[in-house]
Design an enzyme around this catalytic site. Sequence first.
Site, PDB file in Angstrom:
ATOM      1  N   LYS A  16      37.255  36.165  45.769  1.00 28.94           N
ATOM      2  CA  LYS A  16      36.042  36.240  45.033  1.00 28.94           C
ATOM      3  C   LYS A  16      35.101  37.732  45.066  1.00 28.94           C
ATOM      4  O   LYS A  16      34.419  37.540  44.547  1.00 28.94           O
ATOM      5  CB  LYS A  16      35.264  34.695  45.247  1.00 28.94           C
ATOM      6  CG  LYS A  16      35.150  33.270  45.433  1.00 28.94           C
ATOM      7  CD  LYS A  16      36.416  32.720  44.246  1.00 28.94           C
ATOM      8  CE  LYS A  16      37.075  32.741  43.225  1.00 28.94           C
ATOM      9  NZ  LYS A  16      38.113  32.875  42.381  1.00 28.94           N
TER      10      LYS A  16
ATOM     11  N   HIS B  82      43.416  36.977  52.658  1.00 30.25           N
ATOM     12  CA  HIS B  82      42.705  36.241  52.470  1.00 30.25           C
ATOM     13  C   HIS B  82      42.857  36.685  53.930  1.00 30.25           C
ATOM     14  O   HIS B  82      40.970  36.712  54.515  1.00 30.25           O
ATOM     15  CB  HIS B  82      41.836  35.859  51.548  1.00 30.25           C
ATOM     16  CG  HIS B  82      41.933  35.361  50.545  1.00 30.25           C
ATOM     17  ND1 HIS B  82      41.517  36.538  49.598  1.00 30.25           N
ATOM     18  CD2 HIS B  82      42.169  34.440  49.848  1.00 30.25           C
ATOM     19  CE1 HIS B  82      41.217  36.310  48.479  1.00 30.25           C
ATOM     20  NE2 HIS B  82      42.144  34.708  48.694  1.00 30.25           N
TER      21      HIS B  82
HETATM   22  P1  A3P Z   1      32.920  35.232  39.334  1.00 33.17           P
HETATM   23  O1  A3P Z   1      32.603  34.265  39.954  1.00 33.17           O
HETATM   24  O2  A3P Z   1      31.316  36.096  40.037  1.00 33.17           O
HETATM   25  O3  A3P Z   1      32.502  36.093  37.759  1.00 33.17           O
HETATM   26  P2  A3P Z   1      39.212  36.714  42.688  1.00 33.17           P
HETATM   27  O4  A3P Z   1      39.633  37.412  42.212  1.00 33.17           O
HETATM   28  O5  A3P Z   1      39.047  37.666  44.242  1.00 33.17           O
HETATM   29  O6  A3P Z   1      38.997  34.854  42.789  1.00 33.17           O
HETATM   30  O7  A3P Z   1      37.424  36.877  42.481  1.00 33.17           O
HETATM   31  C1  A3P Z   1      37.297  35.964  41.310  1.00 33.17           C
HETATM   32  C2  A3P Z   1      36.060  37.021  40.613  1.00 33.17           C
HETATM   33  O8  A3P Z   1      35.936  38.324  40.192  1.00 33.17           O
HETATM   34  C3  A3P Z   1      35.240  36.084  39.850  1.00 33.17           C
HETATM   35  O9  A3P Z   1      33.654  36.265  39.958  1.00 33.17           O
HETATM   36  C4  A3P Z   1      35.874  36.442  38.623  1.00 33.17           C
HETATM   37  O10 A3P Z   1      35.179  36.002  37.194  1.00 33.17           O
HETATM   38  C5  A3P Z   1      35.696  37.862  38.948  1.00 33.17           C
HETATM   39  N1  A3P Z   1      37.543  38.478  38.106  1.00 33.17           N
HETATM   40  C6  A3P Z   1      38.500  37.813  37.466  1.00 33.17           C
HETATM   41  N2  A3P Z   1      38.802  38.730  36.868  1.00 33.17           N
HETATM   42  C7  A3P Z   1      37.603  39.851  36.846  1.00 33.17           C
HETATM   43  C8  A3P Z   1      38.242  41.129  36.161  1.00 33.17           C
HETATM   44  N3  A3P Z   1      39.639  41.470  35.187  1.00 33.17           N
HETATM   45  N4  A3P Z   1      37.333  42.010  35.743  1.00 33.17           N
HETATM   46  C9  A3P Z   1      36.637  41.366  36.684  1.00 33.17           C
HETATM   47  N5  A3P Z   1      36.002  40.444  37.120  1.00 33.17           N
HETATM   48  C10 A3P Z   1      36.608  40.165  37.473  1.00 33.17           C
END
Ligand code: A3P
Length: 305
Positions: free
Chosen positions: A48, A112
Amino acid sequence: QVERNWDGVRLYLYQGVWCPIFVFKALQSFQKNFKANDTDIVLASLPKSGTTWLKALLYSIVNRDRFPIDQTPLLTNNPHKLISSFECHYFFNQDNPDDLGNIAQPRLFSTHLPHQVLASSLIKSKCKIVYVSRNPLDQFISEREFLLKNRFLPDFEALSVEQSFDMFCRGVHAFGPFWDHILGYWRASMENPDRVLFLKYEDMKRDPVSNVDKIADFLGLPFSDDEKKQGLIQEISKYCSFEHLKNLEINKTGVHHKYVNNSTFFRKGEIGDWKNHLSSDMAERMKQVMDAKLSASGISFDASS
Ligand code: A3P
């Protein structure tokens, strides 16, 4: 040592990392079997922290000569299908760990896992590691929301936000403690800046274009003057933006695997959402943890929206 995570999944403390059970199995096979190539590119992150976003960006940067951006495989594949993680590979291929499939060169992987437990072959190689970090308050909320949507143990009564935050601040969460994770890659990037690039989600949000340029330079795949004139960096940044990826049909309706829908990788994509979930006392506690664990290294995060 074993603890239950906020969603009930068991976490095992192994080599200083809190590993969900499937990671524990994968990690030993990864350490034993992975053979790195000097040309490999590895995306590392805590869950995340922007993994999905960086996967889309790395894939687009590396493959820009193979696919024009309007014909990219990202149109029909969630970024996690295009770059798979060591954890998933070594868990699902326990009988045949050497079969990494037909991965195009340069090979792209993600993980991770913290730096301290990476396979020695990877550490000894010249491969490049891109690390994306995120302020722990938003990362915590993002992970909590993700785990609440994707329940591996639906009958387990999830812990309250206060209880989960307390565990997080003690470092008990998947792939934690977060401070060791961040520090491990930070130190590696300081010691070996040609091999490890340390990025922050917040910097990427505020200025995606310069960061895409920086990533390409780091990978040894700089954008040419022509590509810059054509606006390719802007195009890739826009294509991989939260709004664009979230609204692709594959990410709205596709399924990652039986417990996880693609849409759950795209929630809000903002800086500072933690303010809608956490009290000022909780933020103060996190500040103290950060001061104690990270401030000496000079790492800080701007978590204001
Ligand atoms: P939020 O839950 O705060 O919205 P990961 O990809 O490591 O699982 O992280 C997920 C987080 O990155 C989520 O945050 C998601 O909404 C956000 N996210 C996914 N795609 C993104 C993008 N293209 N640009 C910015 N944030 C993004």
